[in-house]
Write a protein that holds these residues in place. Structure first.
Motif, mmCIF file in Angstrom:
data_model
loop_
_atom_site.group_PDB
_atom_site.id
_atom_site.type_symbol
_atom_site.label_atom_id
_atom_site.label_comp_id
_atom_site.label_asym_id
_atom_site.label_seq_id
_atom_site.Cartn_x
_atom_site.Cartn_y
_atom_site.Cartn_z
ATOM 1 N N TRP A 9 -11.062 0.344 -3.377
ATOM 2 C CA TRP A 9 -10.106 0.442 -2.710
ATOM 3 C C TRP A 9 -8.627 -0.329 -2.670
ATOM 4 C CZ3 TRP A 9 -12.949 2.483 2.488
ATOM 5 C CH2 TRP A 9 -13.822 3.484 2.138
ATOM 6 N N LEU A 10 -9.248 -1.586 -2.195
ATOM 7 C CA LEU A 10 -8.268 -2.632 -2.250
ATOM 8 C C LEU A 10 -7.553 -2.699 -3.439
ATOM 9 C CD1 LEU A 10 -10.296 -5.191 -0.021
ATOM 10 C CD2 LEU A 10 -8.565 -3.514 0.690
ATOM 11 N N SER A 12 -6.873 -0.717 -5.971
ATOM 12 C CA SER A 12 -6.179 0.750 -6.093
ATOM 13 C C SER A 12 -4.899 0.134 -5.125
ATOM 14 C CB SER A 12 -6.777 1.833 -5.761
ATOM 15 O OG SER A 12 -7.935 1.883 -6.662
ATOM 16 N N PHE A 13 -5.121 -0.194 -3.935
ATOM 17 C CA PHE A 13 -3.922 -0.316 -3.143
ATOM 18 C C PHE A 13 -2.918 -1.549 -3.610
ATOM 19 C CE2 PHE A 13 -2.580 -3.109 0.624
ATOM 20 C CZ PHE A 13 -1.418 -2.486 1.018
ATOM 21 N N GLU A 14 -3.564 -2.570 -4.063
ATOM 22 C CA GLU A 14 -2.899 -3.487 -4.571
ATOM 23 C C GLU A 14 -1.781 -3.098 -5.621
ATOM 24 O OE1 GLU A 14 -1.192 -6.828 -6.697
ATOM 25 O OE2 GLU A 14 -2.771 -5.511 -7.436
ATOM 26 N N ALA A 15 -2.582 -2.338 -6.745
ATOM 27 C CA ALA A 15 -1.940 -2.146 -8.147
ATOM 28 C C ALA A 15 -0.680 -1.057 -7.638
ATOM 29 C CB ALA A 15 -2.991 -1.454 -9.006
ATOM 30 N N ALA A 16 -1.114 -0.043 -6.690
ATOM 31 C CA ALA A 16 -0.089 0.901 -6.300
ATOM 32 C C ALA A 16 0.983 0.446 -5.713
ATOM 33 C CB ALA A 16 -0.979 2.319 -5.523
ATOM 34 N N SER A 17 0.794 -0.480 -4.793
ATOM 35 C CA SER A 17 1.870 -1.098 -4.165
ATOM 36 C C SER A 17 2.792 -1.980 -5.061
ATOM 37 C CB SER A 17 1.412 -2.229 -2.980
ATOM 38 O OG SER A 17 0.348 -3.045 -3.611
ATOM 39 N N ALA A 42 -9.149 7.196 1.276
ATOM 40 C CA ALA A 42 -10.017 6.547 2.015
ATOM 41 C C ALA A 42 -9.866 5.138 2.786
ATOM 42 C CB ALA A 42 -11.396 6.387 0.824
ATOM 43 N N LEU A 43 -9.171 4.461 2.266
ATOM 44 C CA LEU A 43 -8.825 3.146 2.766
ATOM 45 C C LEU A 43 -7.957 3.360 3.817
ATOM 46 C CD1 LEU A 43 -8.534 -0.037 2.840
ATOM 47 C CD2 LEU A 43 -6.627 0.305 1.195
ATOM 48 N N PRO A 70 0.069 -8.741 1.474
ATOM 49 C CA PRO A 70 -0.269 -10.165 1.285
ATOM 50 C C PRO A 70 -1.644 -10.678 1.397
ATOM 51 C CG PRO A 70 1.889 -9.819 2.493
ATOM 52 C CD PRO A 70 1.214 -8.421 2.486
ATOM 53 N N ALA A 71 -2.150 -10.089 2.463
ATOM 54 C CA ALA A 71 -3.606 -10.755 2.591
ATOM 55 C C ALA A 71 -4.489 -9.874 1.450
ATOM 56 C CB ALA A 71 -4.077 -10.244 4.096
ATOM 57 N N VAL A 72 -4.270 -8.811 1.171
ATOM 58 C CA VAL A 72 -5.141 -8.289 0.146
ATOM 59 C C VAL A 72 -4.999 -9.057 -1.074
ATOM 60 C CG1 VAL A 72 -5.415 -6.157 -1.195
ATOM 61 C CG2 VAL A 72 -5.333 -5.984 1.178
ATOM 62 N N ARG A 73 -3.805 -9.090 -1.419
ATOM 63 C CA ARG A 73 -3.400 -9.996 -2.917
ATOM 64 C C ARG A 73 -3.885 -11.201 -2.669
ATOM 65 N NH1 ARG A 73 2.511 -8.743 -4.213
ATOM 66 N NH2 ARG A 73 1.516 -6.897 -5.211
#
Length: 292
Positions: A9-10, A12-17, A42-43, A70-73
């Motif tokens: 999930w993370l 996908s979130f980083e790439a989409a952002s 889901a995230l 920023p924290a995810v990246r």
């Protein structure tokens, strides 16, 4: 650890952002658009916050999404680096970089053989340019530029300070006793650089009798060829001049040098994806090369 969301999930979130699109994120990750959308939904359910504003053509981060990114990246980058450092593994692949033609030819290319001997699985594509473009091409992993470190849409990391030194042919160097003797020689000016000769002579408290250079060229390579053929003197990057002088092709007649006034920078596009291991290894080598 129960509070940590699913790693897929993370990603996908980083790439989409970064890409502003679920479809583009799917292409990068090897997933379908529906899979990326499902991961992010889901995230969002897991966090209890919407991370994206969804429109027909693109997606934009919400305030919560911008705060979380920023924290995810950083977490994904740290995980990749720790995995590589702890477990190693074969570092392979093609790395494409672009640099000013003089730096590519006089600094990077001569050092490539030793680097590739230590990293035989790498395939380096070294491209050169006379003038730096504002935008970084999408088919380049990173770029080295000379300047003040400020380019729109780019992240810049300074590699090191640079100096220029006077150079001439070994034959002409035999007739030079003091730096003042350089005033008697024809001088070259390299376009794209400030005319450093007045500043060089001012540093030594020497008058510039002939402020106009005898030759104007658009690359340090052309200046080098002119110098080595006995045409006169030029001011070259010290890091490029030292190996050439050691080989006997040119001479550095005096120890005096002056700061270039600009620096070489490692350039990435803003919001670029985390670097591949092959890219990071190449970047670290260049940091050592320019820092020495």
């Amino acid at each position: 650890m129960d509070s940590l969301p699913n790693l897929l999930w993370l990603r996908s979130f980083e790439a989409a952002s970064r890409l502003g699109s679920f479809t583009a994120a799917g292409v990068e990750l090897g997933l379908t658009q529906a899979a990326v959308s499902g991961h992010i939904s889901a995230l969002e359910t897991r966090l209890g916050h919407a991370l994206f504003h969804r429109t027909t053509r693109k997606v934009d981060l919400t305030e919560s999404g911008r705060a979380y990114l920023p924290a995810v990246r950083k977490a994904l980058q740290d995980l990749a680096k720790s995995t590589e450092n702890l477990f190693g593994g074969k570092i392979s692949g093609a790395v494409t970089l672009r640099a000013p033609i003089s730096v590519a030819t006089l600094v990077i290319a001569p050092a490539l053989a030793a680097f590739l001997e230590s990293q035989p699985e790498l395939n380096i594509r070294l491209l050169s340019a006379i003038w730096a473009d504002t935008a970084l091409e999408t088919n380049i992993d990173f770029e080295i530029r000379l300047g003040a470190g400020q380019w729109p849409g780019c992240q810049a990391e300074k590699l090191g300070d640079d100096f220029v030194v006077p150079v001439c042919s070994p034959f002409l160097a035999k007739g030079l006793k003091t730096p003042a003797d350089l005033l008697k020689l024809p001088r070259a000016h390299i376009l794209g650089f400030d005319d450093h000769w007045p500043r060089f002579f001012e540093t030594l408290a020497l008058p510039v009798h002939s402020p106009t250079p005898s030759v104007t060229v658009d690359t340090s390579i052309a200046a080098l060829e002119w110098v080595s053929s006995g045409g006169g003197a030029a001011l070259l990057l010290e890091r490029a001049a030292r190996p050439l002088a050691a080989s006997g092709r040119i001479a550095i007649p005096f120890k005096e040098k002056i700061p270039l006034g600009q620096g070489h920078y490692l350039i990435h596009r803003q919001n670029a994806p985390p670097s591949r291991p092959a890219v990071r290894v190449t970047e670290n080598w260049l940091r050592e090369l320019f820092g020495s």
